[in-house]
Design an enzyme around this catalytic site. Structure first.
Site, PDB file in Angstrom:
ATOM      1  N   GLU A 365     -13.019  51.972  -8.174  1.00 22.98           N
ATOM      2  CA  GLU A 365     -12.912  50.627  -8.096  1.00 22.98           C
ATOM      3  C   GLU A 365     -13.135  49.349  -7.247  1.00 22.98           C
ATOM      4  OE1 GLU A 365     -10.635  49.594 -11.830  1.00 22.98           O
ATOM      5  OE2 GLU A 365     -10.656  51.615 -12.438  1.00 22.98           O
TER       6      GLU A 365
HETATM    7  N1  CAA Z   1     -16.558  38.079 -12.349  1.00 18.52           N
HETATM    8  C1  CAA Z   1     -18.265  37.772 -12.470  1.00 18.52           C
HETATM    9  N2  CAA Z   1     -19.366  37.638 -12.330  1.00 18.52           N
HETATM   10  C2  CAA Z   1     -19.555  38.023 -11.161  1.00 18.52           C
HETATM   11  C3  CAA Z   1     -18.485  38.194 -10.062  1.00 18.52           C
HETATM   12  C4  CAA Z   1     -17.238  38.143 -10.822  1.00 18.52           C
HETATM   13  N3  CAA Z   1     -16.113  38.876 -10.200  1.00 18.52           N
HETATM   14  N4  CAA Z   1     -18.439  38.864  -8.608  1.00 18.52           N
HETATM   15  C5  CAA Z   1     -19.830  38.737  -9.048  1.00 18.52           C
HETATM   16  N5  CAA Z   1     -20.307  37.496  -9.655  1.00 18.52           N
HETATM   17  C6  CAA Z   1     -21.985  37.442 -10.225  1.00 18.52           C
HETATM   18  C7  CAA Z   1     -22.748  35.849  -9.159  1.00 18.52           C
HETATM   19  O1  CAA Z   1     -21.890  34.641  -9.602  1.00 18.52           O
HETATM   20  C8  CAA Z   1     -23.898  36.814  -9.383  1.00 18.52           C
HETATM   21  O2  CAA Z   1     -24.369  35.963 -10.799  1.00 18.52           O
HETATM   22  P1  CAA Z   1     -25.523  35.472 -11.004  1.00 18.52           P
HETATM   23  O3  CAA Z   1     -27.034  36.095 -10.571  1.00 18.52           O
HETATM   24  O4  CAA Z   1     -26.052  34.718 -11.710  1.00 18.52           O
HETATM   25  O5  CAA Z   1     -25.708  34.040  -9.645  1.00 18.52           O
HETATM   26  C9  CAA Z   1     -24.018  38.723  -9.850  1.00 18.52           C
HETATM   27  O6  CAA Z   1     -22.613  38.600 -10.133  1.00 18.52           O
HETATM   28  C10 CAA Z   1     -24.873  38.961  -8.070  1.00 18.52           C
HETATM   29  O7  CAA Z   1     -23.466  38.406  -7.699  1.00 18.52           O
HETATM   30  P2  CAA Z   1     -24.117  38.956  -5.745  1.00 18.52           P
HETATM   31  O8  CAA Z   1     -25.078  39.028  -5.462  1.00 18.52           O
HETATM   32  O9  CAA Z   1     -21.919  38.337  -5.292  1.00 18.52           O
HETATM   33  O10 CAA Z   1     -23.533  40.521  -6.153  1.00 18.52           O
HETATM   34  P3  CAA Z   1     -23.765  41.717  -4.618  1.00 18.52           P
HETATM   35  O11 CAA Z   1     -25.098  42.835  -5.350  1.00 18.52           O
HETATM   36  O12 CAA Z   1     -23.222  41.300  -4.095  1.00 18.52           O
HETATM   37  O13 CAA Z   1     -22.250  42.855  -5.048  1.00 18.52           O
HETATM   38  C11 CAA Z   1     -20.087  43.194  -4.684  1.00 18.52           C
HETATM   39  C12 CAA Z   1     -21.141  41.838  -5.029  1.00 18.52           C
HETATM   40  C13 CAA Z   1     -18.442  42.354  -4.846  1.00 18.52           C
HETATM   41  C14 CAA Z   1     -20.246  44.372  -3.446  1.00 18.52           C
HETATM   42  C15 CAA Z   1     -20.331  44.038  -6.122  1.00 18.52           C
HETATM   43  O14 CAA Z   1     -21.434  44.818  -6.365  1.00 18.52           O
HETATM   44  C16 CAA Z   1     -19.032  45.292  -5.944  1.00 18.52           C
HETATM   45  O15 CAA Z   1     -17.708  44.763  -7.144  1.00 18.52           O
HETATM   46  N6  CAA Z   1     -19.307  46.309  -6.004  1.00 18.52           N
HETATM   47  C17 CAA Z   1     -18.786  47.449  -5.951  1.00 18.52           C
HETATM   48  C18 CAA Z   1     -19.035  47.885  -7.381  1.00 18.52           C
HETATM   49  C19 CAA Z   1     -17.356  48.550  -7.421  1.00 18.52           C
HETATM   50  O16 CAA Z   1     -16.497  48.132  -7.639  1.00 18.52           O
HETATM   51  N7  CAA Z   1     -17.560  50.627  -8.534  1.00 18.52           N
HETATM   52  C20 CAA Z   1     -16.415  50.346  -9.427  1.00 18.52           C
HETATM   53  C21 CAA Z   1     -17.682  51.580 -10.435  1.00 18.52           C
HETATM   54  S1  CAA Z   1     -16.084  51.857 -11.468  1.00 18.52           S
HETATM   55  C22 CAA Z   1     -15.217  53.348 -11.070  1.00 18.52           C
HETATM   56  O17 CAA Z   1     -14.593  53.202  -9.745  1.00 18.52           O
HETATM   57  C23 CAA Z   1     -14.952  54.867 -11.101  1.00 18.52           C
HETATM   58  C24 CAA Z   1     -13.990  55.391 -12.065  1.00 18.52           C
HETATM   59  O18 CAA Z   1     -13.786  55.298 -13.579  1.00 18.52           O
HETATM   60  C25 CAA Z   1     -12.492  54.773 -12.114  1.00 18.52           C
END
Ligand code: CAA
Length: 381
Positions: A365
């Protein structure tokens, strides 16, 4: 500032604690050994409505608080962290995707209500083999048909609950040229032709949780199963993960507390050099440090959950809670193994399992490095 839990939150905490001690503790070592998920117990706990506890009654939830939900995941994870993540994914990642979505209320109810009571199980499909921390790198594609329905092709990986899930939220691009600007989200139902469970993972920890690849080969999904339209899927995933990270933080805190308690009891009984080892000031001071870290982590967790409950921004508080609680889980479990010495290394004493379980909480996550990305962004804005 009020740090007291409400009666409803205390009730939820007790419900989960009693279930963990009476139902989950017997057999937890054997389940870990075999990597078996306790499906009947999962359904039994579900009958309380726990998996819909924080979600609105209008969608079949219990209308409880996120603080109460975090308390429940914490209590469960003190005993069985595999069960804790299955619960958290069902409620936060699957349920969160549904309630945070723009789907009509009747669709939200259709896909949430059976999950809330454990009649059905949910999963969350975002990660792919080439899109982990960079979730935007997803390659699964959904193509709209003339009648409005969708055909989805691609593969997801590390899907917790994947092999068990009746409903999986699949995040897909609708126009690869647009990247996340074209990402949508769909509920894909078990048994839909072309939707299959791939490799089921053999893991270091949380061995009872079922985690797999999910393959989509020309999977036909009705238009009403689209819960986020093109361009809104990535935001839905990110918002949902903010809530999910509170669940993982609660899991981490629970693991830390469970291991701490085992070490505490052991240190009061274990005699060396003519006295219980807790009388060795070096070890007692180590426990004092660990307890202080647990309490600090707890405050961050409850603050994040309270922020969500009170409609305040919770993205950064959730990331701080996840980062801190899971690092504390790793530290406390590692120290607990050391406190128990040779016994700590043996499966019967549980702490080696907890140490293995703690590791993944720093990874899934959003790795703890990703949490630092989320926290550091606003510092310099
Ligand atoms: N809430 C709502 N919108 C959000 C947000 C949030 N917390 N964070 C970013 N956004 C939106 C931004 O506003 C932006 O919107 P616009 O395009 O309209 O401007 C868009 O999302 C893109 O934002 P970023 O440019 O910041 O995105 P990024 O590509 O740089 O990625 C990141 C940001 C934080 C690195 C993200 O990719 C991330 O969280 N990565 C980790 C993924 C993750 O947690 N994966 C786990 C999967 S589930 C799991 O673990 C398995 C399980 O079953 C337990």
């Amino acid at each position: 500032m009020d740090l007291e839990l409400t009666q409803a939150q205390l009730d939820m905490q007790k419900l989960a604690r009693d279930f963990a001690e009476k139902d989950l503790l017997p057999g937890v070592v054997e389940r870990d050994e075999k990597g078996e998920f306790p499906l009947e117990l999962f359904k039994k706990f579900g009958k309380t409505g726990a998996y819909g506890y924080p979600h609105a009654e209008a969608y079949g939830g219990l209308g409880g608080s996120y603080v109460g939900y975090a308390l429940a995941v914490e209590e469960i994870s003190k005993v069985d962290a595999s069960f804790g993540i299955a619960f958290s994914v069902d409620t936060s990642l699957y349920g969160g995707s549904i309630v945070n979505s723009s789907a009509p209320d009747e669709i939200k109810k259709k896909f949430l209500a059976p999950i809330a009571y454990g009649e059905k199980i949910g999963s969350f499909g975002l990660t792919e083999h080439t899109a982990g921390s960079d979730a935007a790198g997803c390659k699964t594609v959904a193509t709209q048909q003339e009648d409005g329905s969708w055909i989805i092709n691609g593969s997801k990986c590390f899907n917790t609950n994947g092999p068990l899930a009746d409903f999986t939220v699949i995040y897909s691009l609708t126009d690869p040229a647009l990247g996340t600007k074209g990402m949508a989200a769909f509920v894909v139902e078990k048994g839909t032709p072309g939707f299959t469970v791939g490799k089921v993972e053999n893991k270091m920890g949380i061995r009872c949780a079922q985690v797999s690849d999910m393959h989509l080969d020309n999977v036909h999904v009705p238009a009403e199963n689209m819960i986020a339209p093109p361009g809104k899927g990535f935001q839905l995933a990110m918002k949902t993960l903010d809530g999910g990270r509170i669940g993982v933080a609660a899991q981490g805190l629970g693991i830390a507390e469970g291991a701490f308690e085992i070490a505490r009891k052991y240190m009061m009984e274990r005699q060396q050099f003519g006295k219980p080892i807790c009388k060795q000031q070096y070890l007692a001071f180590k426990m004092a440090e660990l307890q202080t870290k647990i309490e600090a982590a707890r405050l961050l967790l409850y603050r994040a959950a309270l922020a969500k409950d009170t409609g305040k921004p919770y993205s950064v508080p959730a990331a701080m809670a996840k980062l801190t609680c899971t690092n504390v889980a790793m530290e406390v479990t590692t120290e607990a193994v050391q406190m128990l010495g040779g016994n700590g290394f043996m499966k019967d004493y549980n702490v080696e399992r907890m140490m293995r379980d703690a590791k993944i909480t720093q990874i899934y996550e959003g790795t703890n490095e990703i949490q630092k990305l989320v926290i550091s962004g606003p510092i310099f804005r």
